[in-house]
Design a protein around this motif. Structure first.
Motif, PDB file in Angstrom:
ATOM      1  N   UNK A 159       0.674  -1.231   0.422  1.00 36.29           N
ATOM      2  CA  UNK A 159       0.267   0.056   0.231  1.00 36.29           C
ATOM      3  C   UNK A 159       0.799   0.639  -0.352  1.00 36.29           C
ATOM      4  N   UNK A 160       0.851   1.699  -0.951  1.00 34.00           N
ATOM      5  CA  UNK A 160       0.865   3.103  -0.978  1.00 34.00           C
ATOM      6  C   UNK A 160       0.313   4.840   0.057  1.00 34.00           C
ATOM      7  N   UNK A 161       0.960   5.766   0.273  1.00 36.14           N
ATOM      8  CA  UNK A 161       0.585   6.595   1.407  1.00 36.14           C
ATOM      9  C   UNK A 161      -0.828   7.099   0.388  1.00 36.14           C
ATOM     10  N   UNK A 162      -1.354   7.255  -0.298  1.00 30.89           N
ATOM     11  CA  UNK A 162      -2.033   7.360  -1.438  1.00 30.89           C
ATOM     12  C   UNK A 162      -3.114   6.529  -1.100  1.00 30.89           C
ATOM     13  N   UNK A 163      -3.151   4.574  -0.807  1.00 30.68           N
ATOM     14  CA  UNK A 163      -3.758   3.748  -0.866  1.00 30.68           C
ATOM     15  C   UNK A 163      -4.033   4.422   0.047  1.00 30.68           C
ATOM     16  N   UNK A 164      -3.628   4.155   1.461  1.00 29.07           N
ATOM     17  CA  UNK A 164      -4.090   3.985   2.786  1.00 29.07           C
ATOM     18  C   UNK A 164      -4.938   5.758   3.561  1.00 29.07           C
ATOM     19  N   UNK A 165      -5.120   6.771   2.501  1.00 27.05           N
ATOM     20  CA  UNK A 165      -5.299   7.674   2.553  1.00 27.05           C
ATOM     21  C   UNK A 165      -7.012   7.608   1.807  1.00 27.05           C
ATOM     22  N   UNK A 166      -7.218   6.927   1.278  1.00 28.50           N
ATOM     23  CA  UNK A 166      -8.788   6.626   0.294  1.00 28.50           C
ATOM     24  C   UNK A 166      -9.481   5.803   1.204  1.00 28.50           C
ATOM     25  N   UNK A 167      -7.945   4.834   1.778  1.00 30.15           N
ATOM     26  CA  UNK A 167      -8.872   3.564   2.504  1.00 30.15           C
ATOM     27  C   UNK A 167      -9.338   4.245   3.995  1.00 30.15           C
TER      28      UNK A 167
END
Length: 446
Positions: A159-167
């Motif tokens: 997971x990238x930071x973007x994945x975590x922020x969207x999740x």
């Protein structure tokens, strides 16, 4: 932190309690009496005094420890650094102090293989996120690892930071990461196997704002995850009706921010803000038609049709956009000086989704002289009293006719105006060609 403090001596217990409470005088007294305490840590979690101070936002204690040359990259039990804990808890002053003291922003913990950037994005601390990204541009990371690689760094699960922020439903963090080069279509898959994109995760979480941001930056609604599902299927299965409506492949695609274009990435902040507002307005008009019949009612566009320009008396008819004849010119092409409204600039650049196979998208051309657009500026208007002001600070002129954004295309009214503009430039090139652009929990000290 997360566990009760377990110290071998009463001095250690008193130290860690004083650090947690920010009792600077007690901390100083204990260090003077026993200097070796600065190297002690809690028994189980192995939290140092710097870890505890950073996680609790005790900036005075952090500053004192840094001034005593304490290692700013100390590890706790999970190889988390004080910077990671400060980013996790959103302690911006501690984040800034630790980075200033030389904390390494590219350290990975052993809990999830995450960096401080992952922690800031996951917990939605946008100010910490901006500070870390700014540090990455000026540190050795930019030259050794590469800034784009750092922004898209993956944790232990891909997971990238973007994945975590969207999740985690963090739209502001999603916007910041996308604006700094995060890949909207990146997958969590590793070693050639497919995974989930940020759009899949936002659809699962039911975050309409995150979905808007991702779609406006080119996220693919048809990309499939490791189970072969598109984001629409996930949103529908989790009963997020409004999200499913936007993600439905049969609905009109939104306008896409042309991030791969060099001239867009180098826009000054004022021009960028104008174009972003126009993009949001156009997409909200599209949403109104898509979300009809759903339980969600989208907010009104930024600029209502009922609003009049406060400074309309200051602007003559010669400053009305000569492409759409509808709004005031707000953007100027830097080299040739030709002027357009922000909506028509978007029509030139955003009417077609960028192709991921195109490594060097073709730059758009000025519709008046067909020169390549390299840079855009905000128009400065001169008032009658001789002072100047930004057109961007004024509201757009009320439409001379009702706006009619397209319901089933990737463009809007301004684009149709561009296609019919050829008659106006017949003396020049003879035609207009719009170029193709194609659950982690915070550690709490008891």
């Amino acid at each position: 932190m997360g566990q009760k403090l377990s110290c071998g001596t009463s001095d250690e217990h008193e130290l860690f309690s004083a650090v947690q409470c920010g009792d600077l005088e007690t901390v100083k007294g204990l260090f003077e009496r026993n200097p070796s305490l600065v190297h002690h840590s809690t028994v189980y979690d192995r939290q140092s005094a710097l870890h505890i101070a950073a996680a609790n936002g005790q900036i005075e204690v952090v500053s004192m420890l840094v001034d005593q040359s304490v290692n700013v990259d100390l590890f706790n039990r999970y190889k988390q650094t004080p910077l990671m804990l400060a980013a996790m808890h959103g302690k911006i002053s501690c984040v800034e102090k630790l980075i200033e003291a030389g904390a390494n922003i590219l350290m990975f913990d052993t809990l999830n293989g995450r960096t401080c950037l992952h922690y800031a994005a996951y917990y939605g601390h946008s100010d910490c996120l901006k500070t870390i990204l700014c540090a990455a541009q000026t540190s050795h990371i930019a030259s050794s690892w590469g800034y784009a690689r750092f922004v898209n760094v993956k944790d232990g699960k891909g997971a990238t930071p973007l994945h975590l922020a969207a999740r985690q439903r963090r739209p502001e963090c999603v916007h910041i990461l996308l604006d700094n080069g995060a890949l909207a279509c990146a997958s969590t898959g590793r070693y050639g196997f497919p995974g989930s994109t940020s759009l899949h995760l936002a659809a699962r979480a039911g975050s309409l704002d995150c979905i808007r941001e991702l779609l406006a930056w080119g996220a693919d609604r048809l990309q499939r995850d490791d189970s072969g599902r598109i984001p629409y299927t996930i949103a529908f299965r989790h009963k997020h009706g409004a999200c499913a409506a936007l993600l439905n492949p049969s609905s009109a695609e939104p306008l896409v921010w042309p991030s791969p274009l060099k001239f867009i990435s180098e826009l000054n902040e004022e021009a960028k803000h104008l174009l972003e507002c126009a993009l949001i307005e156009a997409n909200k008009e599209r949403e109104k038609n898509i979300l009809k019949g759903t339980t969600y009612s989208p907010p009104s566009p930024t600029n209502s049709d009922n609003e009049m320009d406060d400074n309309v008396s200051e602007v003559s008819d010669t400053e009305v956009c000569c492409i759409c004849f509808d709004q005031v010119c707000t953007i100027q092409v830097q080299d040739c000086g030709h002027q357009m409204c922000a909506h028509c600039v978007l029509a030139l650049c955003c009417h077609k989704k960028p192709s991921p196979t195109t490594t060097s998208p073709t730059a758009p051309v000025c519709p008046f002289c067909r020169s390549i657009i390299v840079q855009l500026d905000v128009i400065k208007l001169e008032k009658k009293d001789g002072t100047s002001h930004d057109v961007s600070s004024s509201k757009l002129r009320k439409s001379r006719r009702s706006r009619n954004f397209s319901e089933g295309s990737n463009s809007f009214k301004s684009l149709s105006a561009v296609s019919s503009f050829g008659k106006m430039v017949a003396r020049g090139s003879g035609r207009i060609a719009a170029e193709d652009v194609y659950i982690d929990k915070p550690i709490i000290l008891d």
